[in-house]
Enzyme design. Structure first.
Site, PDB file in Angstrom:
ATOM      1  N   TYR A 153       0.839  -1.214   0.000  1.00  0.00           N
ATOM      2  CA  TYR A 153       0.000   0.000   0.000  1.00  0.00           C
ATOM      3  C   TYR A 153       0.872   1.261   0.000  1.00  0.00           C
ATOM      4  O   TYR A 153       0.628   2.194  -0.776  1.00  0.00           O
ATOM      5  CB  TYR A 153      -0.891  -0.052   1.245  1.00  0.00           C
ATOM      6  CG  TYR A 153      -1.901   1.042   1.392  1.00  0.00           C
ATOM      7  CD1 TYR A 153      -3.076   1.055   0.638  1.00  0.00           C
ATOM      8  CD2 TYR A 153      -1.717   2.063   2.320  1.00  0.00           C
ATOM      9  CE1 TYR A 153      -4.026   2.054   0.804  1.00  0.00           C
ATOM     10  CE2 TYR A 153      -2.667   3.059   2.492  1.00  0.00           C
ATOM     11  CZ  TYR A 153      -3.821   3.052   1.737  1.00  0.00           C
ATOM     12  OH  TYR A 153      -4.759   4.040   1.906  1.00  0.00           O
ATOM     13  N   LYS A 157       0.957   4.125  -2.838  1.00  0.00           N
ATOM     14  CA  LYS A 157       0.587   5.517  -2.512  1.00  0.00           C
ATOM     15  C   LYS A 157       1.757   6.471  -2.732  1.00  0.00           C
ATOM     16  O   LYS A 157       1.560   7.600  -3.181  1.00  0.00           O
ATOM     17  CB  LYS A 157       0.069   5.598  -1.074  1.00  0.00           C
ATOM     18  CG  LYS A 157      -1.246   4.850  -0.833  1.00  0.00           C
ATOM     19  CD  LYS A 157      -2.351   5.307  -1.784  1.00  0.00           C
ATOM     20  CE  LYS A 157      -3.737   4.834  -1.336  1.00  0.00           C
ATOM     21  NZ  LYS A 157      -4.785   5.221  -2.303  1.00  0.00           N
TER      22      LYS A 157
END
Ligand code: NAD
Length: 247
Positions: A153, A157
């Site tokens: 993640y 991001k």
């Protein structure tokens, strides 16, 4: 009267997506919410949250390049030129790296990062030709600081920041701005899934003393997508209650 600008919001039926759709509708935009599926109960909740403001709903998997091409074509055929794109759809598949399966890695990269490529790739030509576009990519504080159990993640991001800055440079002379927003911890189904003890510890670490509300993010999206926001591009706006401060 000039025609309302058309805004596409991915993950539009989710916690932040719903608030973003409402804020853009309140700002006079014609909103299209896109989600991977639109079961009746989620649509009903979405309509209630919009409190009378209008939004169209489309389904598409933003991880699928061809599906994104078809989506942009459909939206432009049915509603008109796409002026505003909010890449908000996201998922987590948390695990420490030692236990992470390739499928957990790939799904998170595909939905959180490749989706921005998939949609910008199809939306950009029209925006540039018309000399107006507003693209906002919803990143995360995890992409700025890293987070335990989130190599996938955080990589996706953080990738969105590099993507946004590079695309901002490519489009700066064409009236198209590209920015990212990095939410901290916001009260949505994503964070409600955290164990209560973890949520409490998180709350205690936030200088403002509370988790954020979806509308805290939505107002930043409305700000960055305003017609007169043309001098802000390649920026990242942290909306995190002071959780992470950097300059
Ligand atoms: P959410 O789970 O409520 O909403 C995400 C939405 O994305 C869901 O409606 C889901 O159906 C949709 N989606 C998932 N996969 C998709 C796909 N392949 N194609 C289309 N739609 C898909 O989560 P949220 O909290 O509203 O998160 C929205 C965005 O904000 C995400 O990108 C998330 O990473 C980011 N974010 C959230 C927080 C937070 O605290 N909630 C913090 C930082 C960043």
């Amino acid at each position: 009267m000039t025609q309302a600008r058309i805004a596409l919001v991915t993950g539009g039926l989710g916690g932040l997506g719903t608030a973003i759709c409402r804020a853009l509708a309140e700002a006079g935009r014609k909103v299209v919410a896109v989600d991977v599926a639109a079961p009746e109960e989620r649509v009903a909740g979405f309509r209630t949250a919009l409190n009378g403001f209008e939004a169209h709903i489309e389904t598409a998997d933003v991880a699928d390049f061809d599906a994104c091409a078809a989506l942009v074509r459909k939206v432009e055929d049915e509603h008109g030129a796409l002026d505003i794109l909010v890449n908000n759809a996201g998922i987590t598949r948390d695990s420490t790296l030692r236990k992470m399966e390739p499928a957990q890695w790939q799904a998170v990269i595909d939905v959180n990062l490749s989706s921005a490529f998939n949609l910008c790739r199809h939306a950009l030509d029209g925006m540039q030709a018309r000399g107006f576009g507003r693209i906002v990519n919803i990143s995360s504080v995890s992409g700025q600081t890293g987070n335990f159990g989130q190599t996938n993640y955080a990589a996706a991001k953080a990738g969105l920041h590099g993507f946004s800055m590079s695309l901002a440079r490519e489009t700066a002379t064409k009236g198209v701005t590209v920015n990212s927003i990095s939410p901290g911890y916001i009260e949505t189904p994503m964070t409600l899934a955290m164990p209560e003890a973890v949520r409490e510890k998180t709350r205690a670490s936030i200088p403002v003393g509370r988790l954020g509300q979806p509308r805290d993010i939505a107002r930043a999206v409305a700000f960055l997508t305003a017609d007169d926001a043309g001098y802000i591009t390649g920026a990242n706006i942290p909306v995190n209650g002071g959780l992470y401060m950097a300059y």
